[in-house]
Design an enzyme around this catalytic site. Structure first.
Site, PDB file in Angstrom:
ATOM      1  N   ARG A 181       6.824  37.408 -20.775  1.00 44.73           N
ATOM      2  CA  ARG A 181       6.286  37.717 -19.460  1.00 44.73           C
ATOM      3  C   ARG A 181       5.962  39.198 -19.351  1.00 44.73           C
ATOM      4  O   ARG A 181       6.616  40.031 -19.982  1.00 44.73           O
ATOM      5  CB  ARG A 181       7.285  37.338 -18.352  1.00 44.73           C
ATOM      6  CG  ARG A 181       7.571  35.862 -18.270  1.00 44.73           C
ATOM      7  CD  ARG A 181       8.372  35.478 -17.059  1.00 44.73           C
ATOM      8  NE  ARG A 181       9.364  36.463 -16.643  1.00 44.73           N
ATOM      9  CZ  ARG A 181      10.418  36.174 -15.879  1.00 44.73           C
ATOM     10  NH1 ARG A 181      10.612  34.943 -15.472  1.00 44.73           N
ATOM     11  NH2 ARG A 181      11.272  37.112 -15.535  1.00 44.73           N
ATOM     12  N   ARG A 224      13.507  38.326 -24.100  1.00 40.95           N
ATOM     13  CA  ARG A 224      13.342  37.035 -23.433  1.00 40.95           C
ATOM     14  C   ARG A 224      11.941  36.464 -23.675  1.00 40.95           C
ATOM     15  O   ARG A 224      10.950  37.163 -23.660  1.00 40.95           O
ATOM     16  CB  ARG A 224      13.585  37.199 -21.929  1.00 40.95           C
ATOM     17  CG  ARG A 224      13.560  35.894 -21.152  1.00 40.95           C
ATOM     18  CD  ARG A 224      14.161  36.066 -19.776  1.00 40.95           C
ATOM     19  NE  ARG A 224      13.581  37.170 -19.024  1.00 40.95           N
ATOM     20  CZ  ARG A 224      14.001  37.549 -17.818  1.00 40.95           C
ATOM     21  NH1 ARG A 224      15.019  36.918 -17.257  1.00 40.95           N
ATOM     22  NH2 ARG A 224      13.417  38.553 -17.192  1.00 40.95           N
ATOM     23  N   ARG A 240      18.678  45.955  -2.223  1.00 40.40           N
ATOM     24  CA  ARG A 240      18.367  46.821  -3.353  1.00 40.40           C
ATOM     25  C   ARG A 240      18.359  48.303  -2.961  1.00 40.40           C
ATOM     26  O   ARG A 240      18.390  49.163  -3.830  1.00 40.40           O
ATOM     27  CB  ARG A 240      17.007  46.464  -3.946  1.00 40.40           C
ATOM     28  CG  ARG A 240      16.972  45.146  -4.689  1.00 40.40           C
ATOM     29  CD  ARG A 240      15.612  44.944  -5.309  1.00 40.40           C
ATOM     30  NE  ARG A 240      15.501  43.657  -5.998  1.00 40.40           N
ATOM     31  CZ  ARG A 240      15.799  43.453  -7.268  1.00 40.40           C
ATOM     32  NH1 ARG A 240      16.244  44.462  -7.997  1.00 40.40           N
ATOM     33  NH2 ARG A 240      15.655  42.264  -7.817  1.00 40.40           N
ATOM     34  N   ARG A 269      11.213  49.375 -14.619  1.00 41.74           N
ATOM     35  CA  ARG A 269      12.124  48.687 -13.699  1.00 41.74           C
ATOM     36  C   ARG A 269      13.492  49.362 -13.654  1.00 41.74           C
ATOM     37  O   ARG A 269      14.082  49.525 -12.585  1.00 41.74           O
ATOM     38  CB  ARG A 269      12.296  47.219 -14.123  1.00 41.74           C
ATOM     39  CG  ARG A 269      11.083  46.361 -13.882  1.00 41.74           C
ATOM     40  CD  ARG A 269      11.224  45.022 -14.574  1.00 41.74           C
ATOM     41  NE  ARG A 269      12.315  44.236 -14.030  1.00 41.74           N
ATOM     42  CZ  ARG A 269      12.828  43.171 -14.631  1.00 41.74           C
ATOM     43  NH1 ARG A 269      12.388  42.805 -15.828  1.00 41.74           N
ATOM     44  NH2 ARG A 269      13.809  42.498 -14.060  1.00 41.74           N
ATOM     45  N   LYS A 276      23.479  39.084 -13.242  1.00 39.24           N
ATOM     46  CA  LYS A 276      23.871  38.705 -11.881  1.00 39.24           C
ATOM     47  C   LYS A 276      23.636  37.223 -11.610  1.00 39.24           C
ATOM     48  O   LYS A 276      24.470  36.558 -11.008  1.00 39.24           O
ATOM     49  CB  LYS A 276      23.108  39.555 -10.867  1.00 39.24           C
ATOM     50  CG  LYS A 276      23.393  41.046 -10.940  1.00 39.24           C
ATOM     51  CD  LYS A 276      22.734  41.815  -9.814  1.00 39.24           C
ATOM     52  CE  LYS A 276      21.229  41.742  -9.849  1.00 39.24           C
ATOM     53  NZ  LYS A 276      20.642  42.345 -11.063  1.00 39.24           N
TER      54      LYS A 276
END
Length: 217
Positions: free
Chosen positions: A160, A127, A88, A171, A13
């Site tokens: 992270r 990532r 959300r 998530r 996004k």
């Protein structure tokens, strides 16, 4: 033009929003970026948001809505905006609809970027971030030249906490359980447009343009 971008974590996004603002000349409003800035500044709101984000949970509606209300009231949003990461939930969407109605405004479109679950896991868990300069790499799509070392400053790269497999799984589950009803909400209003996000960025942009009545081929 007032646009909402939907899609699970890792759907791209933010990347698509940055491309859209160059086409439409309206600001990109990312709740994620706003929360991270607040966390870095150690504001009370940022510290509150960090507790939820570290656990892979959604930030409560009242905290998020306060930030959005202030942001869309700023001068650069008079001609429209691109929202990334908000709303959300259906409750947030209903509150947002009320905000816009108070301003005599309405959404132009809700663009839902769709990506298969297995592709999302690869995108998110690969990532790595630099501890010194904040540069972002990906073990598969954008690997550093030297393992665990930032190309830009030589700093140490790390994963992270919210990019770990456990947190990512949580998530995505939270998204499915709490955010999916939002898709049905906007579909019922005739605003939803599904976009295939599992293709090259240039092709995604063409699809986004068509959904907005634009020819970007």
């Amino acid at each position: 033009m007032r646009i909402v971008l939907l899609g699970p974590p890792g759907a791209g996004k933010g990347t698509q929003a940055e491309a859209l603002i160059k086409k439409l000349f309206i600001p990109h409003i990312s709740t994620g970026d706003m929360f991270r800035a607040a966390i870095k500044a150690a504001t009370p709101l940022g510290l509150e948001a960090k507790e939820y984000m570290d656990m892979g949970l959604l930030v409560p509606d009242d905290v998020t809505i306060r930030i959005i209300r202030d942001r869309i009231s700023q001068k650069d949003c008079q001609e429209g905006f691109i929202l990334d990461g908000f709303p959300r939930t259906k409750a947030q969407a209903e509150s947002f609809q009320a905000m816009l109605a108070d301003r005599n405004e309405a959404l132009s479109a809700v663009l839902n970027i769709v990506v298969p679950l297995d592709k999302l896991m690869v995108r998110l868990t690969g990532r790595r971030c630099c501890k010194k300069c904040g540069s972002i790499f990906h073990l598969l799509y954008n690997p550093p030249k030297e393992p665990e070392t930032c190309d830009a400053c030589g700093g140490e790269l790390f994963q992270r906490k919210d990019d770990s497999e456990e947190t990512v799984s949580r998530r995505l589950k939270v998204y499915e359980e709490e955010t999916f009803p939002l898709i049905e909400f906007y579909k019922a209003k005739g605003l939803l447009r599904d976009i295939d996000g599992d293709q090259p960025i240039s092709r995604v942009m063409v699809a986004l343009g068509r959904s907005l009545g634009q020819d970007w081929s």
